[in-house]
Design a protein around this motif. Sequence first.
Motif, PDB file in Angstrom:
ATOM      1  N   THR A 157       3.285   3.952  -5.331  1.00  0.00           N
ATOM      2  CA  THR A 157       2.674   4.291  -6.621  1.00  0.00           C
ATOM      3  C   THR A 157       3.495   3.834  -7.811  1.00  0.00           C
ATOM      4  OG1 THR A 157       3.720   6.474  -6.582  1.00  0.00           O
ATOM      5  CG2 THR A 157       1.526   6.291  -5.619  1.00  0.00           C
ATOM      6  N   SER A 188       4.358   8.610   4.532  1.00  0.00           N
ATOM      7  CA  SER A 188       4.198   7.153   4.528  1.00  0.00           C
ATOM      8  C   SER A 188       5.514   6.412   4.293  1.00  0.00           C
ATOM      9  CB  SER A 188       3.188   6.742   3.456  1.00  0.00           C
ATOM     10  OG  SER A 188       3.645   7.111   2.163  1.00  0.00           O
ATOM     11  N   ALA A 204       6.349   6.973  -3.243  1.00  0.00           N
ATOM     12  CA  ALA A 204       5.223   6.735  -2.336  1.00  0.00           C
ATOM     13  C   ALA A 204       4.105   7.727  -2.612  1.00  0.00           C
ATOM     14  CB  ALA A 204       5.684   6.856  -0.885  1.00  0.00           C
ATOM     15  N   ASN A 205       2.933   7.433  -2.068  1.00  0.00           N
ATOM     16  CA  ASN A 205       1.799   8.349  -2.230  1.00  0.00           C
ATOM     17  C   ASN A 205       2.080   9.702  -1.592  1.00  0.00           C
ATOM     18  OD1 ASN A 205       0.195   6.628  -3.665  1.00  0.00           O
ATOM     19  ND2 ASN A 205      -0.817   5.767  -1.877  1.00  0.00           N
ATOM     20  N   GLU A 206       2.706   9.678  -0.416  1.00  0.00           N
ATOM     21  CA  GLU A 206       3.003  10.910   0.300  1.00  0.00           C
ATOM     22  C   GLU A 206       4.261  10.709   1.134  1.00  0.00           C
ATOM     23  OE1 GLU A 206      -0.253   9.960   3.842  1.00  0.00           O
ATOM     24  OE2 GLU A 206      -0.528  11.651   2.480  1.00  0.00           O
ATOM     25  N   ASP A 261       0.840  -1.193   0.000  1.00  0.00           N
ATOM     26  CA  ASP A 261       0.000   0.000   0.000  1.00  0.00           C
ATOM     27  C   ASP A 261       0.879   1.248   0.000  1.00  0.00           C
ATOM     28  OD1 ASP A 261      -2.224  -1.621   0.134  1.00  0.00           O
ATOM     29  OD2 ASP A 261      -2.276  -1.599   2.347  1.00  0.00           O
ATOM     30  N   ASN A 262       0.348   2.312  -0.558  1.00  0.00           N
ATOM     31  CA  ASN A 262       1.005   3.628  -0.593  1.00  0.00           C
ATOM     32  C   ASN A 262       2.220   3.685  -1.506  1.00  0.00           C
ATOM     33  OD1 ASN A 262      -0.825   4.698   1.324  1.00  0.00           O
ATOM     34  ND2 ASN A 262       0.397   3.830   2.999  1.00  0.00           N
TER      35      ASN A 262
END
Length: 672
Positions: free
Chosen positions: A247, A285, A280-282, A244-245
């Motif tokens: 991209t 994270s 990463a998404n942000e 998860d997270n």
Amino acid sequence: MSVAVVTLTLCLFMGWRSGVVVGSVLLVTVLGTILIMWLMDIQLQRISLGAMVIAMGMLVDNAIVVAEGMMLRMATGSTAKESASFIVKRTQWPLLGATVIGIAAFSGIGLSNDATGEFLYSLFAVVLVSLMISWVLAVTLVPVLGAYFYRKGIGQTTGNELSASQRWFKRALLGALKLRWVTIGALFVITIVAYGSFGMVKQGFFPPSNAPLFFVHYWGPQDRDIRATEVIAKEAEARILEMDNVTAVTTFIGQGADRFTLTYAPKSANENYAFFMIRANELESIPAIQSALADKLTDLDFDASFYMERMQFGPGSGAKLEARFSGPDTEVLRELAEQAKVLLFADGQVKDVRHNWREKGFAINTQFDNYNAGIAGVSHNDFSQTIQYASNGVQLGTVQDGDYAYNIIAKMGKAEDTELQSIRESQVWSTQQRQYVPFTQVSQGLELMTEEMRIHRRDRVRTITVEAEPGDDETAAKALARIRPLIEDIELPAGYSLEWGGEFESSSDAQQALGAGLPAGFLVMFIISVLLFGHARQPLIIWLVVPMAVVGVVTGLLSTDMPFGFMSLLGFLSLFGMLIKNAIVLIEEIDLQIEEGLAIRQAIVDATISRVRPVSLAAVTTILGMAPLLFDAFFADMAVTIMGGLAFATVLTLIAVPVLYSLLFKVSYRQS
């Protein structure tokens, strides 16, 4: 945003007329700076934009002094032309000298020949251009705009009436002048305490990037083939993408990525190496992803090592903690490196401990028999070609197919045999006897052994580097301070040496290169301060207050828990220029009022009061102009350094400078 903040601040404290005048000059200065940047081929990027924000508050200093003087002069009844002529003639050369001093404070980075100097050169160039434009516009455009916006007699009824805040400041100033030894003693004690507290400030170099990127380095066994590395890399990439997270993942096998930014240092080609660039998404994270990956990738290949790395601001230097052992013998160097690794593992806080020689690889020693080979007429070249033919094959030539060239390889044809068996059963051609000789006749037997696969050298001396990363919640400087005594206690044999690399070396090199250019900058600052006054006591006052600026710097960094990094050092040096600039304008005003016939006791007080608003506004606009940089990871510690230091430097300018002036010129205020 900074232009709007500065302009609104000026309108609030100086009135809308002065706000429009100085704000217009500021806007023209920014546009002129961008034009010259375009002519100098300096692009708008993080460093140059940050430099414009840093210079924003400094740009209005010259305009504020001229606009304030012109407005007050016109308020007493003088015409716009008379007021402009008077104030420009009175302040143009002190302002020019102060502006050059402000530029000289940044000269260290402009003259640095280090990679950090290359990285930050646009900061110096932008400050140089913008400050010089600000001085030119202050003595030309401000009078023109002032003639349109200021009105005779508006804003002040009499030339001697003080506002409530000015009366309060006058009482505080007279109190400090009457108790000048107490004031100087208090400032001295505060300064000593600040220097003593500097050890409590965290040390750093450049902060991690705020881009949501991080890297994973894969190192397999040293003798692993690149095709095996590719299989592992594909599986690792699939596991990373499942998280998860995450991209995107970009994978490079056999070498690092192309140098896509100055702050990235790619690894050299190696068949057992793979490099993963993960987005990463942000930003927030990334720690969680790294923690999860540590377990997810370790069981993929127990013979390999995976190391995480955050993308950094500033020039790349590999591992943040590096201890280099140099000497002639590889076995001794490996033993020293193992001792260092044991100490680092025992520390329990540093992570990703390794060394750059990696593990040894397996090799076959064919043990050439010089005596029997000499009898059989077999040379070293004949023996080597036979081994090559039985193992990897001998290149006979190349064949061209369009744009591609392919090697022609001849290899022993028994595919069912292992390479060891093929070598044992091979025949060696004797160029003297013109016949084949059994391999076993000219060899003492095959021996499987280990050997060094990667031997690094520095200055042509064998060097093994033990590498590690600091813990998640500590800086490299803090980790180094803890482990350095332990590593340096390792007993080194004669002919071996230890030196420190990593962030410590990069920071030292950058500071050394910066320091090489500082003497020239400080010499310029000192010469200008002497030439402006033609006496020794006025420059002495200025340079006595400069070291006191550390009080605000230490207070700001400790209160915000920011590290003192390389950008903080630049901010600290630039703070000297701002403080000297304000002090020059104030002392010049005192001297001018004395020359006009005012008593020295009265001139010190009146001149200081007349400079309260320009100096305070310059500080406030600079501090507020810096506010946007607090949210930028690269400039945050520099912004805190300048904001905290300048806040205290304003007190130094308005209190310490008059007190020191009265002391050096023997002016007493004890009698009313």
